[in-house]
Design a protein around this motif. Sequence first.
Motif, PDB file in Angstrom:
ATOM      1  N   GLY A  94       5.530  94.721 -75.892  1.00  0.00           N
ATOM      2  CA  GLY A  94       4.080  94.645 -75.731  1.00  0.00           C
ATOM      3  C   GLY A  94       3.440  95.742 -76.559  1.00  0.00           C
ATOM      4  O   GLY A  94       4.044  96.790 -76.793  1.00  0.00           O
ATOM      5  N   SER A  95       2.225  95.527 -76.998  1.00  0.00           N
ATOM      6  CA  SER A  95       1.575  96.500 -77.878  1.00  0.00           C
ATOM      7  C   SER A  95       1.326  97.827 -77.171  1.00  0.00           C
ATOM      8  O   SER A  95       1.253  98.877 -77.802  1.00  0.00           O
ATOM      9  N   ARG A  96       1.179  97.814 -75.836  1.00  0.00           N
ATOM     10  CA  ARG A  96       0.966  99.025 -75.062  1.00  0.00           C
ATOM     11  C   ARG A  96       2.089  99.250 -74.048  1.00  0.00           C
ATOM     12  O   ARG A  96       1.904  99.940 -73.046  1.00  0.00           O
ATOM     13  N   GLY A  97       3.235  98.619 -74.283  1.00  0.00           N
ATOM     14  CA  GLY A  97       4.369  98.764 -73.375  1.00  0.00           C
ATOM     15  C   GLY A  97       4.193  98.029 -72.062  1.00  0.00           C
ATOM     16  O   GLY A  97       4.858  98.333 -71.083  1.00  0.00           O
ATOM     17  N   GLU A  98       3.329  97.033 -72.054  1.00  0.00           N
ATOM     18  CA  GLU A  98       2.985  96.340 -70.806  1.00  0.00           C
ATOM     19  C   GLU A  98       4.012  95.286 -70.374  1.00  0.00           C
ATOM     20  O   GLU A  98       3.900  94.731 -69.291  1.00  0.00           O
ATOM     21  N   TYR A  99       5.012  95.011 -71.191  1.00  0.00           N
ATOM     22  CA  TYR A  99       5.992  93.972 -70.838  1.00  0.00           C
ATOM     23  C   TYR A  99       7.306  94.589 -70.366  1.00  0.00           C
ATOM     24  O   TYR A  99       8.386  94.149 -70.739  1.00  0.00           O
ATOM     25  N   ALA A 100       7.227  95.586 -69.522  1.00  0.00           N
ATOM     26  CA  ALA A 100       8.420  96.303 -69.062  1.00  0.00           C
ATOM     27  C   ALA A 100       9.415  95.370 -68.385  1.00  0.00           C
ATOM     28  O   ALA A 100      10.625  95.505 -68.569  1.00  0.00           O
ATOM     29  N   GLN A 101       8.916  94.414 -67.611  1.00  0.00           N
ATOM     30  CA  GLN A 101       9.811  93.495 -66.906  1.00  0.00           C
ATOM     31  C   GLN A 101      10.612  92.659 -67.907  1.00  0.00           C
ATOM     32  O   GLN A 101      11.794  92.388 -67.712  1.00  0.00           O
ATOM     33  N   LEU A 102       9.969  92.284 -68.979  1.00  0.00           N
ATOM     34  CA  LEU A 102      10.637  91.506 -70.021  1.00  0.00           C
ATOM     35  C   LEU A 102      11.602  92.391 -70.819  1.00  0.00           C
ATOM     36  O   LEU A 102      12.771  92.063 -70.997  1.00  0.00           O
ATOM     37  N   TYR A 103      11.133  93.548 -71.265  1.00  0.00           N
ATOM     38  CA  TYR A 103      11.930  94.417 -72.123  1.00  0.00           C
ATOM     39  C   TYR A 103      13.131  95.011 -71.387  1.00  0.00           C
ATOM     40  O   TYR A 103      14.155  95.302 -71.993  1.00  0.00           O
ATOM     41  N   SER A 104      13.021  95.147 -70.069  1.00  0.00           N
ATOM     42  CA  SER A 104      14.136  95.726 -69.317  1.00  0.00           C
ATOM     43  C   SER A 104      15.373  94.833 -69.359  1.00  0.00           C
ATOM     44  O   SER A 104      16.477  95.274 -69.077  1.00  0.00           O
ATOM     45  N   ARG A 105      15.210  93.568 -69.713  1.00  0.00           N
ATOM     46  CA  ARG A 105      16.339  92.641 -69.793  1.00  0.00           C
ATOM     47  C   ARG A 105      17.079  92.745 -71.122  1.00  0.00           C
ATOM     48  O   ARG A 105      18.161  92.195 -71.269  1.00  0.00           O
TER      49      ARG A 105
END
Length: 152
Positions: free
Chosen positions: A53-64
């Motif tokens: 995400g542009s502001r790191g807002e997709y933590a749930q996605l990126y954690s995978r």
Amino acid sequence: MCRGCATKTWLVLVDEAELLPYRALEVLRRIHDRSGAAIVLAGMPRLLLNLKGSRGEYAQLYSRVGMALDLASRRKESEAEDFSAILGSLLSNNEVSDNPLALKIASVFRKHSRGNYRRLFKLARGVARTSAIGNQGMSVTLIDRYAEMLIH
């Protein structure tokens, strides 16, 4: 199948994944979470930014994300071996053996493909088809002439 278990292990491969919108990436995450399927996302460097995400807002996605592999940085390590394996898969064994003519033919394919495997595929396919016409065999001249016809 995994060893010692009766269930199948699924693998989902997605090319050009940097083009996927967030919703599609979320669907893939849910598929992974619910099924345990391994997911490989192949794409340009922008893919990692899309996953964060542009502001790191997709933590749930990126954690995978288990790992990121930059293939461009590793290209030099295996380029000659990869080229030989791909060319060998496109041509018959006679054209890619270790005899001097076969080595020259491989060198000419490398020169005309300029490291682009899509171009190599088009060139090898065209040269193989053309050489089969009239059973003329493969030659450096034939490769040079066919390369001139390819769109750059």
